[in-house]
Design an enzyme around this catalytic site. Structure first.
Site, mmCIF file in Angstrom:
data_model
loop_
_atom_site.group_PDB
_atom_site.id
_atom_site.type_symbol
_atom_site.label_atom_id
_atom_site.label_comp_id
_atom_site.label_asym_id
_atom_site.label_seq_id
_atom_site.Cartn_x
_atom_site.Cartn_y
_atom_site.Cartn_z
ATOM 1 N N SER A 160 0.836 -1.194 0.000
ATOM 2 C CA SER A 160 0.000 0.000 0.000
ATOM 3 C C SER A 160 0.877 1.253 0.000
ATOM 4 O O SER A 160 1.640 1.461 -0.945
ATOM 5 C CB SER A 160 -0.935 -0.040 1.220
ATOM 6 O OG SER A 160 -1.890 0.982 1.164
ATOM 7 N N GLU A 267 -8.447 -1.257 -3.598
ATOM 8 C CA GLU A 267 -7.705 -2.100 -4.531
ATOM 9 C C GLU A 267 -8.046 -1.780 -5.981
ATOM 10 O O GLU A 267 -7.205 -1.944 -6.876
ATOM 11 C CB GLU A 267 -7.975 -3.580 -4.235
ATOM 12 C CG GLU A 267 -6.924 -4.514 -4.794
ATOM 13 C CD GLU A 267 -5.559 -4.346 -4.141
ATOM 14 O OE1 GLU A 267 -4.641 -5.111 -4.494
ATOM 15 O OE2 GLU A 267 -5.391 -3.450 -3.272
ATOM 16 N N HIS A 297 -7.593 -5.024 -0.879
ATOM 17 C CA HIS A 297 -6.512 -4.258 -0.264
ATOM 18 C C HIS A 297 -6.357 -4.668 1.199
ATOM 19 O O HIS A 297 -6.761 -3.943 2.118
ATOM 20 C CB HIS A 297 -6.854 -2.768 -0.375
ATOM 21 C CG HIS A 297 -5.678 -1.844 -0.309
ATOM 22 N ND1 HIS A 297 -4.843 -1.628 -1.384
ATOM 23 C CD2 HIS A 297 -5.196 -1.069 0.695
ATOM 24 C CE1 HIS A 297 -3.915 -0.744 -1.058
ATOM 25 N NE2 HIS A 297 -4.095 -0.405 0.220
#
Length: 319
Positions: A160, A267, A297
Protein backbone atom coordinates in the site's frame (compact mmCIF):
# COMPACT_ATOMS: atom_id res chain seq x y z
CA UNK A 1 55.81 -3.69 38.44
CA UNK A 2 54.64 -7.29 37.95
CA UNK A 3 51.52 -6.62 40.03
CA UNK A 4 50.70 -3.48 38.05
CA UNK A 5 51.05 -5.29 34.71
CA UNK A 6 48.86 -8.14 35.93
CA UNK A 7 46.21 -5.67 37.12
CA UNK A 8 46.34 -3.90 33.76
CA UNK A 9 45.77 -7.16 31.92
CA UNK A 10 42.85 -8.03 34.17
CA UNK A 11 41.31 -4.60 33.62
CA UNK A 12 41.74 -4.87 29.84
CA UNK A 13 40.16 -8.31 29.85
CA UNK A 14 37.24 -7.14 31.95
CA UNK A 15 36.75 -4.08 29.73
CA UNK A 16 36.63 -6.33 26.66
CA UNK A 17 33.94 -8.46 28.31
CA UNK A 18 31.86 -5.38 29.13
CA UNK A 19 32.14 -4.06 25.56
CA UNK A 20 31.10 -7.44 24.17
CA UNK A 21 28.01 -7.60 26.40
CA UNK A 22 26.95 -4.05 25.59
CA UNK A 23 27.51 -4.50 21.88
CA UNK A 24 25.50 -7.72 21.79
CA UNK A 25 22.63 -5.93 23.53
CA UNK A 26 22.75 -3.16 20.93
CA UNK A 27 23.52 -0.53 23.56
CA UNK A 28 26.75 0.75 22.05
CA UNK A 29 25.16 1.05 18.63
CA UNK A 30 22.27 2.99 20.10
CA UNK A 31 24.75 5.41 21.63
CA UNK A 32 26.48 5.85 18.30
CA UNK A 33 29.65 3.95 19.17
CA UNK A 34 31.76 2.65 16.33
CA UNK A 35 32.22 -0.89 17.69
CA UNK A 36 31.41 -3.49 15.02
CA UNK A 37 28.98 -6.10 16.32
CA UNK A 38 28.42 -9.54 14.85
CA UNK A 39 24.70 -10.10 14.30
CA UNK A 40 23.26 -13.21 15.98
CA UNK A 41 22.51 -15.70 13.19
CA UNK A 42 18.79 -16.26 12.80
CA UNK A 43 17.72 -14.39 15.93
CA UNK A 44 15.11 -11.66 16.25
CA UNK A 45 15.76 -8.31 17.87
CA UNK A 46 14.31 -4.85 18.37
CA UNK A 47 16.70 -1.96 17.86
CA UNK A 48 16.35 1.74 18.60
CA UNK A 49 18.01 3.61 15.76
CA UNK A 50 19.03 7.28 16.10
CA UNK A 51 17.60 9.58 13.45
CA UNK A 52 16.76 13.20 12.78
CA UNK A 53 13.16 12.26 13.66
CA UNK A 54 14.18 10.93 17.06
CA UNK A 55 14.87 7.28 17.90
CA UNK A 56 13.10 4.89 15.51
CA UNK A 57 12.28 1.33 16.50
CA UNK A 58 13.34 -1.28 13.95
CA UNK A 59 12.44 -4.95 14.26
CA UNK A 60 14.86 -7.36 12.63
CA UNK A 61 15.23 -11.03 11.95
CA UNK A 62 18.91 -11.67 11.40
CA UNK A 63 20.13 -13.74 8.45
CA UNK A 64 19.93 -17.46 9.26
CA UNK A 65 23.65 -18.02 8.76
CA UNK A 66 25.00 -14.57 9.51
CA UNK A 67 24.93 -13.24 5.94
CA UNK A 68 25.17 -9.55 5.10
CA UNK A 69 22.26 -9.11 2.65
CA UNK A 70 19.07 -7.41 3.88
CA UNK A 71 15.43 -7.04 2.88
CA UNK A 72 13.70 -3.82 3.97
CA UNK A 73 9.95 -4.34 4.44
CA UNK A 74 7.69 -1.26 4.57
CA UNK A 75 4.27 -0.96 6.21
CA UNK A 76 1.02 0.57 4.96
CA UNK A 77 -0.67 3.90 5.68
CA UNK A 78 -1.81 2.93 9.19
CA UNK A 79 1.63 1.84 10.34
CA UNK A 80 1.46 1.33 14.14
CA UNK A 81 3.91 3.10 16.41
CA UNK A 82 4.97 -0.01 18.34
CA UNK A 83 5.41 -2.79 15.77
CA UNK A 84 5.41 -3.65 12.09
CA UNK A 85 2.15 -5.07 10.78
CA UNK A 86 4.20 -7.37 8.59
CA UNK A 87 5.11 -9.17 11.81
CA UNK A 88 1.70 -9.10 13.49
CA UNK A 89 -0.50 -9.63 10.42
CA UNK A 90 1.55 -11.91 8.14
CA UNK A 91 3.97 -14.83 8.31
CA UNK A 92 6.81 -12.80 6.76
CA UNK A 93 9.17 -13.92 9.53
CA UNK A 94 8.43 -17.57 8.86
CA UNK A 95 8.75 -17.21 5.10
CA UNK A 96 12.40 -16.17 5.39
CA UNK A 97 13.32 -18.00 8.60
CA UNK A 98 15.77 -20.33 6.89
CA UNK A 99 17.20 -17.80 4.44
CA UNK A 100 20.52 -16.06 4.76
CA UNK A 101 19.02 -12.56 4.57
CA UNK A 102 18.26 -10.11 7.37
CA UNK A 103 14.68 -8.85 7.41
CA UNK A 104 14.41 -5.19 8.42
CA UNK A 105 11.01 -3.86 9.56
CA UNK A 106 11.01 -0.10 10.31
CA UNK A 107 8.30 0.75 12.83
CA UNK A 108 6.05 3.80 12.61
CA UNK A 109 5.73 6.46 9.95
CA UNK A 110 1.96 6.38 9.52
CA UNK A 111 0.79 8.56 6.63
CA UNK A 112 4.44 9.35 5.84
CA UNK A 113 4.74 7.59 2.47
CA UNK A 114 8.30 6.89 3.68
CA UNK A 115 9.55 10.11 2.13
CA UNK A 116 11.33 13.29 3.19
CA UNK A 117 8.67 15.91 3.91
CA UNK A 118 9.08 19.64 3.37
CA UNK A 119 8.01 20.42 6.95
CA UNK A 120 6.01 18.98 9.87
CA UNK A 121 2.31 18.49 9.24
CA UNK A 122 0.57 21.76 10.04
CA UNK A 123 -2.78 20.20 10.89
CA UNK A 124 -2.01 17.82 13.74
CA UNK A 125 0.71 19.44 15.83
CA UNK A 126 3.52 17.26 14.51
CA UNK A 127 6.82 18.45 16.00
CA UNK A 128 9.45 16.75 13.84
CA UNK A 129 9.60 16.71 10.07
CA UNK A 130 9.27 13.26 8.57
CA UNK A 131 12.61 12.34 6.95
CA UNK A 132 12.02 8.71 6.07
CA UNK A 133 14.05 8.62 2.86
CA UNK A 134 17.02 9.96 4.80
CA UNK A 135 16.44 7.38 7.51
CA UNK A 136 16.05 4.39 5.19
CA UNK A 137 18.94 5.24 2.88
CA UNK A 138 21.48 6.87 5.22
CA UNK A 139 20.85 6.61 8.95
CA UNK A 140 19.53 3.05 9.11
CA UNK A 141 22.10 1.49 6.73
CA UNK A 142 24.90 3.17 8.68
CA UNK A 143 23.51 1.77 11.92
CA UNK A 144 23.01 -1.74 10.56
CA UNK A 145 26.50 -1.81 9.08
CA UNK A 146 27.80 -2.06 12.66
CA UNK A 147 26.13 -5.48 12.75
CA UNK A 148 27.73 -6.53 9.48
CA UNK A 149 24.71 -5.75 7.29
CA UNK A 150 25.63 -4.61 3.78
CA UNK A 151 24.94 -1.04 2.69
CA UNK A 152 24.72 -2.11 -0.95
CA UNK A 153 23.23 -5.62 -1.21
CA UNK A 154 19.67 -4.93 -0.15
CA UNK A 155 16.13 -5.46 -1.44
CA UNK A 156 13.08 -3.40 -0.56
CA UNK A 157 9.35 -4.15 -0.69
CA UNK A 158 6.26 -2.44 0.66
CA UNK A 159 2.49 -2.75 0.85
CA UNK A 160 0.00 0.00 0.00
CA UNK A 161 1.69 3.27 1.12
CA UNK A 162 5.00 1.42 1.25
CA UNK A 163 4.70 0.03 -2.28
CA UNK A 164 5.30 3.23 -4.21
CA UNK A 165 7.99 4.18 -1.70
CA UNK A 166 9.84 0.89 -2.25
CA UNK A 167 10.03 1.56 -5.98
CA UNK A 168 11.00 5.22 -5.74
CA UNK A 169 13.60 4.61 -3.04
CA UNK A 170 15.16 1.92 -5.22
CA UNK A 171 15.03 4.21 -8.26
CA UNK A 172 16.90 7.00 -6.48
CA UNK A 173 19.32 4.76 -4.57
CA UNK A 174 20.45 2.13 -7.03
CA UNK A 175 23.73 1.71 -5.13
CA UNK A 176 21.78 0.37 -2.16
CA UNK A 177 18.95 -1.75 -3.57
CA UNK A 178 19.15 -4.76 -5.89
CA UNK A 179 15.41 -5.53 -5.99
CA UNK A 180 12.17 -3.60 -5.48
CA UNK A 181 8.62 -4.79 -4.97
CA UNK A 182 5.24 -3.12 -4.54
CA UNK A 183 2.12 -4.91 -3.29
CA UNK A 184 -1.10 -2.95 -3.90
CA UNK A 185 0.96 0.23 -4.00
CA UNK A 186 -0.33 3.54 -5.32
CA UNK A 187 2.48 3.69 -7.85
CA UNK A 188 1.25 6.70 -9.84
CA UNK A 189 0.41 9.44 -7.29
CA UNK A 190 0.47 12.22 -9.92
CA UNK A 191 -2.49 10.60 -11.70
CA UNK A 192 -5.43 13.06 -11.79
CA UNK A 193 -7.44 13.21 -8.55
CA UNK A 194 -4.93 11.16 -6.58
CA UNK A 195 -3.73 14.26 -4.78
CA UNK A 196 -7.18 14.61 -3.27
CA UNK A 197 -7.50 10.89 -2.58
CA UNK A 198 -4.23 10.94 -0.68
CA UNK A 199 -5.28 14.12 1.12
CA UNK A 200 -8.43 12.40 2.36
CA UNK A 201 -6.61 9.22 3.38
CA UNK A 202 -3.87 11.05 5.29
CA UNK A 203 -6.41 13.26 7.03
CA UNK A 204 -8.31 10.16 8.08
CA UNK A 205 -5.11 8.56 9.40
CA UNK A 206 -3.82 11.12 11.86
CA UNK A 207 -4.99 14.44 10.36
CA UNK A 208 -1.80 14.76 8.29
CA UNK A 209 -1.59 17.46 5.59
CA UNK A 210 -0.44 16.22 2.20
CA UNK A 211 0.70 19.74 1.23
CA UNK A 212 3.33 19.63 3.96
CA UNK A 213 4.67 16.41 2.46
CA UNK A 214 5.22 17.23 -1.23
CA UNK A 215 3.64 20.65 -1.59
CA UNK A 216 0.63 21.34 -3.84
CA UNK A 217 -0.15 19.11 -6.82
CA UNK A 218 2.40 19.75 -9.55
CA UNK A 219 5.27 20.45 -7.18
CA UNK A 220 8.49 18.70 -8.33
CA UNK A 221 8.39 16.54 -5.19
CA UNK A 222 5.28 14.80 -6.52
CA UNK A 223 7.11 13.86 -9.71
CA UNK A 224 10.20 12.69 -7.83
CA UNK A 225 8.09 10.42 -5.65
CA UNK A 226 6.01 8.90 -8.45
CA UNK A 227 7.27 5.41 -9.36
CA UNK A 228 5.68 5.58 -12.81
CA UNK A 229 7.33 8.91 -13.61
CA UNK A 230 10.67 7.60 -12.30
CA UNK A 231 10.38 4.22 -14.03
CA UNK A 232 13.36 4.78 -16.31
CA UNK A 233 15.60 4.90 -13.22
CA UNK A 234 14.52 1.31 -12.48
CA UNK A 235 16.03 0.01 -15.71
CA UNK A 236 18.11 -3.08 -15.04
CA UNK A 237 16.63 -3.63 -11.57
CA UNK A 238 14.51 -6.74 -10.87
CA UNK A 239 10.98 -5.49 -10.16
CA UNK A 240 7.83 -7.17 -8.89
CA UNK A 241 4.50 -5.35 -8.70
CA UNK A 242 1.24 -6.99 -7.67
CA UNK A 243 -2.31 -5.75 -7.30
CA UNK A 244 -5.73 -7.25 -6.85
CA UNK A 245 -8.73 -6.22 -8.90
CA UNK A 246 -11.02 -5.47 -5.98
CA UNK A 247 -12.92 -8.74 -6.22
CA UNK A 248 -13.08 -10.36 -2.74
CA UNK A 249 -12.27 -14.00 -2.15
CA UNK A 250 -11.63 -16.54 0.57
CA UNK A 251 -8.82 -14.44 2.07
CA UNK A 252 -11.34 -11.68 2.83
CA UNK A 253 -13.60 -13.80 5.05
CA UNK A 254 -11.94 -12.65 8.28
CA UNK A 255 -12.23 -8.97 7.32
CA UNK A 256 -15.92 -8.42 7.88
CA UNK A 257 -18.27 -6.82 5.36
CA UNK A 258 -17.40 -3.18 6.14
CA UNK A 259 -13.65 -3.65 5.91
CA UNK A 260 -14.01 -5.75 2.78
CA UNK A 261 -16.04 -3.09 0.99
CA UNK A 262 -13.41 -0.48 1.83
CA UNK A 263 -10.63 -2.84 0.72
CA UNK A 264 -12.45 -3.43 -2.57
CA UNK A 265 -12.48 0.27 -3.40
CA UNK A 266 -8.85 0.85 -2.45
CA UNK A 267 -7.71 -2.10 -4.53
CA UNK A 268 -9.59 -0.89 -7.58
CA UNK A 269 -7.48 2.27 -7.36
CA UNK A 270 -4.33 0.23 -6.89
CA UNK A 271 -5.23 -1.82 -9.98
CA UNK A 272 -5.48 1.29 -12.14
CA UNK A 273 -2.08 2.48 -10.94
CA UNK A 274 -0.49 -0.92 -11.51
CA UNK A 275 -1.82 -1.03 -15.06
CA UNK A 276 -0.42 2.44 -15.79
CA UNK A 277 2.94 1.40 -14.32
CA UNK A 278 2.96 -1.82 -16.35
CA UNK A 279 2.26 0.09 -19.56
CA UNK A 280 5.00 2.61 -18.71
CA UNK A 281 7.53 -0.18 -18.28
CA UNK A 282 6.48 -1.68 -21.60
CA UNK A 283 6.82 1.67 -23.38
CA UNK A 284 10.33 2.06 -21.99
CA UNK A 285 11.30 -1.50 -22.85
CA UNK A 286 11.98 -2.31 -19.20
CA UNK A 287 11.25 -5.87 -18.07
CA UNK A 288 9.36 -6.26 -14.83
CA UNK A 289 6.86 -8.71 -13.44
CA UNK A 290 3.41 -7.25 -12.84
CA UNK A 291 0.73 -9.60 -11.47
CA UNK A 292 -2.90 -8.45 -11.60
CA UNK A 293 -5.06 -10.98 -9.81
CA UNK A 294 -8.29 -11.37 -7.85
CA UNK A 295 -8.16 -9.80 -4.41
CA UNK A 296 -8.60 -6.74 -2.25
CA UNK A 297 -6.51 -4.26 -0.26
CA UNK A 298 -5.63 -6.33 2.78
CA UNK A 299 -2.81 -8.21 4.50
CA UNK A 300 -3.47 -11.84 3.46
CA UNK A 301 -2.95 -10.86 -0.18
CA UNK A 302 0.27 -9.00 0.62
CA UNK A 303 1.53 -12.01 2.54
CA UNK A 304 0.92 -14.07 -0.58
CA UNK A 305 2.67 -11.50 -2.77
CA UNK A 306 5.71 -11.56 -0.50
CA UNK A 307 5.85 -15.34 -0.82
CA UNK A 308 5.71 -14.97 -4.61
CA UNK A 309 8.48 -12.38 -4.53
CA UNK A 310 10.72 -14.39 -2.19
CA UNK A 311 12.64 -16.42 -4.83
CA UNK A 312 13.12 -13.28 -6.94
CA UNK A 313 14.47 -11.42 -3.89
CA UNK A 314 16.89 -14.18 -2.96
CA UNK A 315 18.11 -14.47 -6.55
CA UNK A 316 18.68 -10.70 -6.86
CA UNK A 317 20.70 -10.74 -3.61
CA UNK A 318 22.82 -13.66 -4.82
CA UNK A 319 21.46 -16.08 -2.20
Amino acid sequence: MRTTARSGRRFAGRLKQIITVLATAGILSTLGATVATAAPAGGQQELMVPSSMGPIKVQVQWAARGGSAALYVLDGLRAPGDHSQWISDTNAIGQFAGDNVTLVFPVGGRSSFYTDWYRPSSTNGQKNTYKWETFLTRELPAFLSKYGVSRTNNAIVGASMGGNAALTLAAHHRDQFKFAGSFSGFVNPTFPAWNQAMRAAMWDEGMFNVDDMWGPAGDPAWLRNDATVQADKLRGLPIYVSSGNGVPGVLDLANGIGNTVNAMGLEAMSLTAAQIFRDRLAALGIPGRVDLVNGTHTWPYWERSLATARPMILDALGL
